[in-house]
Scaffold this motif. Sequence first.
Motif, PDB file in Angstrom:
ATOM      1  N   PRO A  69       0.810  -1.222   0.000  1.00  0.00           N
ATOM      2  CA  PRO A  69       0.000   0.000   0.000  1.00  0.00           C
ATOM      3  C   PRO A  69       0.842   1.269   0.000  1.00  0.00           C
ATOM      4  CG  PRO A  69      -0.853  -1.575   1.593  1.00  0.00           C
ATOM      5  CD  PRO A  69       0.460  -2.093   1.136  1.00  0.00           C
ATOM      6  N   ARG A  70       1.972   1.242   0.705  1.00  0.00           N
ATOM      7  CA  ARG A  70       2.817   2.433   0.737  1.00  0.00           C
ATOM      8  C   ARG A  70       3.464   2.693  -0.618  1.00  0.00           C
ATOM      9  NH1 ARG A  70       3.344   4.712   5.503  1.00  0.00           N
ATOM     10  NH2 ARG A  70       5.037   6.019   4.706  1.00  0.00           N
ATOM     11  N   LEU A  71       3.872   1.614  -1.309  1.00  0.00           N
ATOM     12  CA  LEU A  71       4.433   1.787  -2.654  1.00  0.00           C
ATOM     13  C   LEU A  71       3.380   2.341  -3.605  1.00  0.00           C
ATOM     14  CD1 LEU A  71       6.639  -1.422  -3.077  1.00  0.00           C
ATOM     15  CD2 LEU A  71       7.419   0.946  -2.796  1.00  0.00           C
ATOM     16  N   ALA A  72       2.155   1.819  -3.499  1.00  0.00           N
ATOM     17  CA  ALA A  72       1.076   2.318  -4.348  1.00  0.00           C
ATOM     18  C   ALA A  72       0.776   3.779  -4.034  1.00  0.00           C
ATOM     19  CB  ALA A  72      -0.181   1.459  -4.159  1.00  0.00           C
ATOM     20  N   ALA A  73       0.776   4.127  -2.747  1.00  0.00           N
ATOM     21  CA  ALA A  73       0.524   5.513  -2.355  1.00  0.00           C
ATOM     22  C   ALA A  73       1.640   6.433  -2.838  1.00  0.00           C
ATOM     23  CB  ALA A  73       0.376   5.605  -0.837  1.00  0.00           C
TER      24      ALA A  73
ATOM     25  N   LEU B   8       1.160   6.992  -6.503  1.00  0.00           N
ATOM     26  CA  LEU B   8       0.053   7.922  -6.718  1.00  0.00           C
ATOM     27  C   LEU B   8       0.476   9.346  -6.396  1.00  0.00           C
ATOM     28  CD1 LEU B   8      -2.927   8.330  -7.401  1.00  0.00           C
ATOM     29  CD2 LEU B   8      -3.466   7.857  -5.013  1.00  0.00           C
ATOM     30  N   ALA B   9       1.273   9.512  -5.326  1.00  0.00           N
ATOM     31  CA  ALA B   9       1.753  10.848  -4.966  1.00  0.00           C
ATOM     32  C   ALA B   9       2.642  11.419  -6.078  1.00  0.00           C
ATOM     33  CB  ALA B   9       2.519  10.796  -3.649  1.00  0.00           C
TER      34      ALA B   9
ATOM     35  N   GLY C  62      -9.546  11.195  -7.057  1.00  0.00           N
ATOM     36  CA  GLY C  62      -9.906  11.660  -5.718  1.00  0.00           C
ATOM     37  C   GLY C  62     -10.162  10.514  -4.760  1.00  0.00           C
ATOM     38  N   PHE C  63     -10.904   9.506  -5.222  1.00  0.00           N
ATOM     39  CA  PHE C  63     -11.188   8.360  -4.356  1.00  0.00           C
ATOM     40  C   PHE C  63      -9.917   7.571  -4.077  1.00  0.00           C
ATOM     41  CE2 PHE C  63     -12.196   3.846  -3.821  1.00  0.00           C
ATOM     42  CZ  PHE C  63     -13.035   3.912  -2.718  1.00  0.00           C
ATOM     43  N   LEU C  64      -9.114   7.379  -5.109  1.00  0.00           N
ATOM     44  CA  LEU C  64      -7.875   6.617  -4.942  1.00  0.00           C
ATOM     45  C   LEU C  64      -6.942   7.322  -3.960  1.00  0.00           C
ATOM     46  CD1 LEU C  64      -7.116   3.945  -6.313  1.00  0.00           C
ATOM     47  CD2 LEU C  64      -5.694   5.248  -7.904  1.00  0.00           C
ATOM     48  N   ALA C  65      -6.832   8.651  -4.082  1.00  0.00           N
ATOM     49  CA  ALA C  65      -5.959   9.403  -3.183  1.00  0.00           C
ATOM     50  C   ALA C  65      -6.483   9.364  -1.748  1.00  0.00           C
ATOM     51  CB  ALA C  65      -5.848  10.851  -3.658  1.00  0.00           C
ATOM     52  N   ALA C  66      -7.788   9.518  -1.572  1.00  0.00           N
ATOM     53  CA  ALA C  66      -8.365   9.475  -0.230  1.00  0.00           C
ATOM     54  C   ALA C  66      -8.185   8.100   0.401  1.00  0.00           C
ATOM     55  CB  ALA C  66      -9.850   9.844  -0.295  1.00  0.00           C
ATOM     56  N   ARG C  67      -8.430   7.067  -0.389  1.00  0.00           N
ATOM     57  CA  ARG C  67      -8.286   5.699   0.114  1.00  0.00           C
ATOM     58  C   ARG C  67      -6.830   5.426   0.518  1.00  0.00           C
ATOM     59  NH1 ARG C  67      -9.675   1.145   2.517  1.00  0.00           N
ATOM     60  NH2 ARG C  67      -9.202  -0.775   1.396  1.00  0.00           N
ATOM     61  N   SER C  68      -5.885   5.805  -0.324  1.00  0.00           N
ATOM     62  CA  SER C  68      -4.471   5.564  -0.027  1.00  0.00           C
ATOM     63  C   SER C  68      -4.011   6.399   1.161  1.00  0.00           C
ATOM     64  CB  SER C  68      -3.619   5.886  -1.255  1.00  0.00           C
ATOM     65  OG  SER C  68      -3.950   5.049  -2.344  1.00  0.00           O
ATOM     66  N   SER C  69      -4.451   7.658   1.222  1.00  0.00           N
ATOM     67  CA  SER C  69      -4.040   8.540   2.305  1.00  0.00           C
ATOM     68  C   SER C  69      -4.483   8.010   3.662  1.00  0.00           C
ATOM     69  CB  SER C  69      -4.615   9.940   2.080  1.00  0.00           C
ATOM     70  OG  SER C  69      -4.343  10.783   3.172  1.00  0.00           O
TER      71      SER C  69
ATOM     72  N   GLY D 201       0.518  10.130   3.764  1.00  0.00           N
ATOM     73  CA  GLY D 201      -0.926  10.358   3.716  1.00  0.00           C
ATOM     74  C   GLY D 201      -1.257  11.837   3.679  1.00  0.00           C
ATOM     75  N   ARG D 202      -0.559  12.627   4.477  1.00  0.00           N
ATOM     76  CA  ARG D 202      -0.805  14.077   4.480  1.00  0.00           C
ATOM     77  C   ARG D 202      -0.382  14.705   3.154  1.00  0.00           C
ATOM     78  NH1 ARG D 202       1.121  13.401   9.804  1.00  0.00           N
ATOM     79  NH2 ARG D 202       3.213  14.085   9.219  1.00  0.00           N
ATOM     80  N   LEU D 203       0.689  14.175   2.536  1.00  0.00           N
ATOM     81  CA  LEU D 203       1.118  14.681   1.236  1.00  0.00           C
ATOM     82  C   LEU D 203       0.028  14.454   0.182  1.00  0.00           C
ATOM     83  CD1 LEU D 203       3.222  15.811  -0.728  1.00  0.00           C
ATOM     84  CD2 LEU D 203       4.154  13.494  -0.941  1.00  0.00           C
ATOM     85  N   LEU D 204      -0.566  13.265   0.173  1.00  0.00           N
ATOM     86  CA  LEU D 204      -1.637  12.974  -0.780  1.00  0.00           C
ATOM     87  C   LEU D 204      -2.819  13.921  -0.566  1.00  0.00           C
ATOM     88  CD1 LEU D 204      -1.654   9.071  -0.855  1.00  0.00           C
ATOM     89  CD2 LEU D 204      -1.211  10.592  -2.795  1.00  0.00           C
ATOM     90  N   GLU D 205      -3.170  14.134   0.677  1.00  0.00           N
ATOM     91  CA  GLU D 205      -4.294  15.035   0.960  1.00  0.00           C
ATOM     92  C   GLU D 205      -3.976  16.463   0.522  1.00  0.00           C
ATOM     93  OE1 GLU D 205      -7.438  15.991   4.595  1.00  0.00           O
ATOM     94  OE2 GLU D 205      -5.662  14.734   4.958  1.00  0.00           O
TER      95      GLU D 205
END
Length: 555
Positions: free
Chosen positions: A10-14, A17-18, A371-378, A386-390
């Motif tokens: 999940p962290r690699l995916a996040a 995405l970032a 938006g959903f992908l970023a919120a889910r990953s964050s 997570g804060r960076l994605l938000e």
Amino acid sequence: MSFRGRVTRPRLAAAGLALGLGWLVGYPLLITATEAFGGGAPWTLDHFKAFAERGDEWTALGRSLWISAASVVLSALVGVPLGFFFERTEFPGRRLLGGLVALPVALPPLVGVIAFLFLYGESGFISRAVAAVLGLTGPPWRLAGAGAILLVHTYSMYVYFYLFTRAALARLDGSVLEAAANLGASPMRILFRVTLPLLRPALAGAALLTFMTSLASFSAPYIFGGNFRVMTTQIVASKLNGDLEMARVETVMLAGLALLALWGLRLLDPGDDLAATVRGVAPSRRQLTRPLAKWGAAVAGWSLSLFLLLPHFTLVLVSLVPAGTWTTEALPPVLFGGNYSTLFSRPESLKPLLNSAWMATVATLGALFLGFLAARSSLRVKGRLGRLLESLVSLPWAIPGTVFAVALATTFSIHKPQAGRFLLIGTPWILPLAYLLRNLPLTGRAAFSGLRQLDPSLEEASASLGAGPWRTMWKILLPMVRPALAAGAALAFITALGDFVTSIVLYTLDTRPISIEILASLRLQDTGLAAAYGVLLMTLSASAFVLWGRQGERV
């Protein structure tokens, strides 16, 4: 699979995405800033020196600041009393009228400006009526300059203070106000020493939203500003005049001003320390027992609602005026629905509708997915990532649309795949990309809101029953956050459908959207067709606003 692998994936995916969001959201701004400094070959401050030496640039910058500040003050003076009136007083028709008073927010910016032009402009209904009554040969006033801009801003932005004030009053603890009254405090003392301090978080949020919206405003300054330029119109003027270097410098300056203003207003926000005291049962509404007071309040509410809806009615009326039939009369002499027939029957008139429809659809779907992908990953990885994605999801809200448009035009005007730059200018894809980025905060914040209200044990229960991550998402998560996602998607779609700020910088003849066609119709003196386009956008926006309210009650 090891526990370490389950944590890392999940962290690699996040992180991926970032990086993708950083390329979409932050990279164009970085490229624009780099180009403003000469593009690195060689680095230079000459363009910024030229900016500093031009008085008109500082004037436009200063006007942007004081127009935004004045918009906050005027909107608060209108919206806060209205919020108190409709939330704290009970009278016949209060619920219906309270919803009607919020409808100005459903007008797309350009459509609202055009409606004001038809109603209060030199050749508008009110102006012609006053000229006819007073026997004047010319218009009694000229709707232009700072006064006209502030009038439109106040009309469209007081709704933020109105809605925030009503929501905060509904959450107040009535026992606090009762305790103050029992201690002998007068109503005015209770208002200024108890109620308003408890409303500070809501009022700070409304002020922040109003200030940032006004700073990014383009339609009102473009239509009514004339020689009174703010930074958004100054940027477009520089670009249209071929002064791309100055347009980039102006873009950097406005982006810096927006971020500085956002940071400063955040410091003034009292945060949750006061919000934590807003608990318990809301105070009961004041019951008007005297018939004169009760029906007087109802008449005042209806009169105010009709006044606020005059631009809507005006737009509908003008849309029924055939071209060339309304010249000097106070009211149109002929009304006919031919403009709507023209709009839907002529290929050249229908094309902007189709362009806006497919571009808004593509942009909304993309913004909803990201938006959903970023919120889910964050929310899964939390921490700094997570804060960076938000932050990346929220950044487009803080940057004026004109800035983003110029940044995209600068970044995607050349083909350098090795540098992450592709030639999109002049293609049908630049506008959907711009709409996607501008509306990412709407879908992203909706996704964050919906996901944060879910109980984490639901996913754990699903996994313990043997459901995989994708099955859990499709069967559990998406159905439960669907109301929030639907509200965000509806707002994003309507915002993209009526976009004018980014469209005027990035459109081509083949991709011109509805907003550009409205402007073109006005320049050709075809006011009826322009109003018909506006009515269509207004109807769709009002529908989205109603959907937003209904879905918000379910979230």
